[in-house]
Design an enzyme around this catalytic site. Structure first.
Site, PDB file in Angstrom:
ATOM      1  N   ASN A 100      26.589   1.592  36.295  1.00 13.02           N
ATOM      2  CA  ASN A 100      24.946   1.631  35.261  1.00 13.02           C
ATOM      3  C   ASN A 100      26.105   2.325  34.465  1.00 13.02           C
ATOM      4  O   ASN A 100      26.494   3.720  35.072  1.00 13.02           O
ATOM      5  CB  ASN A 100      24.539   2.008  35.655  1.00 13.02           C
ATOM      6  N   GLU A 101      26.687   1.812  33.365  1.00 18.93           N
ATOM      7  CA  GLU A 101      26.906   2.933  31.512  1.00 18.93           C
ATOM      8  C   GLU A 101      28.042   3.744  32.243  1.00 18.93           C
ATOM      9  O   GLU A 101      28.600   4.735  32.330  1.00 18.93           O
ATOM     10  CB  GLU A 101      25.846   3.954  31.436  1.00 18.93           C
ATOM     11  N   ASN A 156      23.133  -2.160  28.383  1.00 16.34           N
ATOM     12  CA  ASN A 156      22.288  -1.583  28.308  1.00 16.34           C
ATOM     13  C   ASN A 156      22.444  -1.510  26.296  1.00 16.34           C
ATOM     14  O   ASN A 156      23.161  -0.378  25.832  1.00 16.34           O
ATOM     15  CB  ASN A 156      22.364  -0.398  28.492  1.00 16.34           C
ATOM     16  N   TYR A 162      18.829   4.229  18.703  1.00 15.23           N
ATOM     17  CA  TYR A 162      19.538   5.482  19.190  1.00 15.23           C
ATOM     18  C   TYR A 162      20.823   5.111  17.709  1.00 15.23           C
ATOM     19  O   TYR A 162      21.723   6.156  16.986  1.00 15.23           O
ATOM     20  CB  TYR A 162      20.602   5.363  19.805  1.00 15.23           C
ATOM     21  N   TRP A 236      13.653  -0.274  29.125  1.00 15.48           N
ATOM     22  CA  TRP A 236      13.569   0.558  29.502  1.00 15.48           C
ATOM     23  C   TRP A 236      12.319   1.573  29.142  1.00 15.48           C
ATOM     24  O   TRP A 236      11.837   1.864  28.332  1.00 15.48           O
ATOM     25  CB  TRP A 236      15.027   1.229  29.580  1.00 15.48           C
ATOM     26  N   LYS A 257      10.102   6.886  26.977  1.00 20.87           N
ATOM     27  CA  LYS A 257       9.483   5.514  26.751  1.00 20.87           C
ATOM     28  C   LYS A 257       9.043   4.398  27.453  1.00 20.87           C
ATOM     29  O   LYS A 257       9.534   2.679  27.765  1.00 20.87           O
ATOM     30  CB  LYS A 257      11.663   4.828  27.212  1.00 20.87           C
TER      31      LYS A 257
END
Length: 486
Positions: A100-101, A156, A162, A236, A257
């Protein structure tokens, strides 16, 4: 639907009954797939997923950055082996998530890629019957190798929070699908902060209101629903969760969130928006109930439902009926009487009626407590370092960026790794290495950082333009051109 298993004032020390409550909320909303992020969850919850017929994405905590002391990824490989061997017999698990990321803060990008390849090979060896997947950070290019290493992939993406607007999802998804027609794409994370104490009649991005939170999900849901080639989309998050480094919207240590509050006591309006689309259980819900005080003689009233028609009743008088076919109904200019006004909605589902009720108080001016604290970006920057002076009257210059030169299309790491370009960056943007979050920023392209905040004092249009005017004069060495995967 993505899930973190922690709970307010309890962390991970939750009971079977509370796991049951989480599953009940997910099922009430009508979700059919859960991403169990970003670690191995309680064995009891995997059992619940089996019983509920959920489609599960299970993953290991190989996230954000790879340890510089273990470039072999030995720990991640051990965790993946254990995750599979411990959970192989859970029929609900269809996907093994391997990272993940991981692109955010890992400096040895070539070695990281190799570990991701090896993790995929290990996973397929341990379990050739299931699909592998991973969640890429939004900065990963559409044609990056990361998009082709696993059976299916996720991104994502946080357009509308953002960076950019919620509507930006549509062109990006379409472009990615056109570029990679044979790549199975999911949206592995998307969302916005929604704090139930904050409200607005005119919600906008980054106001942290429950109204923007709901509006965001309405827009994004429509975009996803129109693109059936997406194999999954994961909100999310299902629940607000703890995050010790966060301090947003006047709330410290929490990511807001979620569609349900951290203590699981309040379902936010967006919860009912999804329930209207996903659940067959008839219901009707008035949005904005917590926006009790309303300024003005009238207000717009939003209703979520999966019933056929909804009638509006004001102080006992039926005034209007709308079709529920679109799931999201808007009664315009609803009259507010002096003092309190009682609003009822009645949804007709054929043989049975379903109701919801709210009270609103007419006030002369908007309640200031409904607004989140305003973040002073100028003060924030001042606390980091002295921002170089910029001439606001200096005109923007069209800059041509040919092949083989540096530009804002390069990462901070690349620009700060060359002495000439480093001095240019410092002269225009200041010494970014002094920013506490620099370690997480350095693998981002400057253009990506600029896109994340249109109001940024650092990465504004004028600064980026000035940066490119100077950077394009510096040629890259042959070995610095392109992207190295080794």
């Amino acid at each position: 639907m993505a899930r973190h298993q922690d709970r307010k004032d309890m962390g991970w020390a939750i009971t079977a009954q509370q796991h049951d409550e989480d599953m009940a909320l997910i099922r009430e909303m009508g979700a059919n797939s859960i991403r169990l992020a970003h670690y191995q969850h309680d064995q009891y919850f995997y059992d619940l997923c089996d019983r509920a017929g959920m489609v599960v994405w299970a993953e290991i905590p190989f996230i954000t950055r790879m340890s510089e002391t273990d470039l072999t990824g030995a720990n991640a490989k051990l965790q993946m082996t254990e995750l599979i061997r411990q959970n192989y017999n859970h029929p609900s698990i269809l996907f093994w998530g391997i990272q993940n990321e991981i692109q955010i803060g890992s400096k040895n990008t070539g070695q990281v890629r190799q570990v991701v390849r090896e993790l995929n090979e290990l996973t397929k060896h341990e379990d050739p019957t299931r699909l592998t997947t991973m969640a890429n950070m939004f900065i990963v290019d559409d044609q990056d190798e990361y998009n082709y290493l696993t059976d299916v992939i996720g991104y994502n993406k946080y357009y509308g929070w953002y960076n950019g607007t919620a509507e930006d999802f549509a062109p990006w998804i379409d472009q990615f699908h056109q570029t990679n027609p044979d790549t199975c794409l999911s949206i592995s994370e998307y969302g916005a902060e929604g704090i139930i104490e904050y409200h607005s009649d005119e919600p906008v991005v980054k106001d942290y209101t429950e109204e923007y939170h709901a509006l965001y999900h309405e827009k994004v849901w429509r975009i996803f629903a129109e693109r059936p080639f997406l194999w999954a989309t994961y909100v999310w998050n299902m629940f607000d969760f703890g995050a010790n480094v966060r301090d947003e919207g006047g709330v410290k240590g929490r990511n807001n969130k979620g569609l349900v509050t951290y203590d699981r006591k309040v379902k936010k309006d967006a919860f009912y928006m999804y329930k209207a689309h996903w659940s067959r259980e008839p219901f009707v819900h008035i949005a904005g109930k917590r926006h009790l005080e309303r300024a003005g003689d009238s207000t717009d009233l939003k209703v979520y439902t999966n019933c056929g028609a909804v009638s509006l009743i004001i102080n006992g008088v039926k005034t209007e009926t709308l079709s529920g076919a679109d799931k999201i109904l808007l009664f315009k200019d609803v009259r507010l009487d002096e003092g309190y006004t009682m609003i009822e909605v009645v949804a007709d589902n054929g043989e049975e009626a379903f109701t919801d009720r709210a009270f609103f108080k007419k006030v002369a001016a908007a309640n200031s407590s409904y607004s989140a604290p305003v973040e002073d970006k100028g003060e924030l920057v001042a606390n980091w370092f002295t921002l170089p002076e910029q001439d606001d009257n200096e005109p923007l210059v069209e800059v041509e960026i040919p092949e083989g030169v540096y530009s804002s299309g390069d990462t901070l790491q690349d620009l700060m790794g060359n002495e000439e370009t480093k001095q240019i960056v410092i002269s225009v943007l200041g010494d970014l290495t002094q920013i506490p979050m620099y370690g997480m920023m350095e693998n981002f392209k400057v253009d990506a950082l600029a896109s994340m905040d249109n109001d940024s004092l650092l990465f504004n249009k004028r600064a980026i333009n000035k940066l490119n005017q100077l950077l394009v004069k510096i040629k890259k060495l042959p070995e610095a051109e392109g992207v190295s995967y080794e």
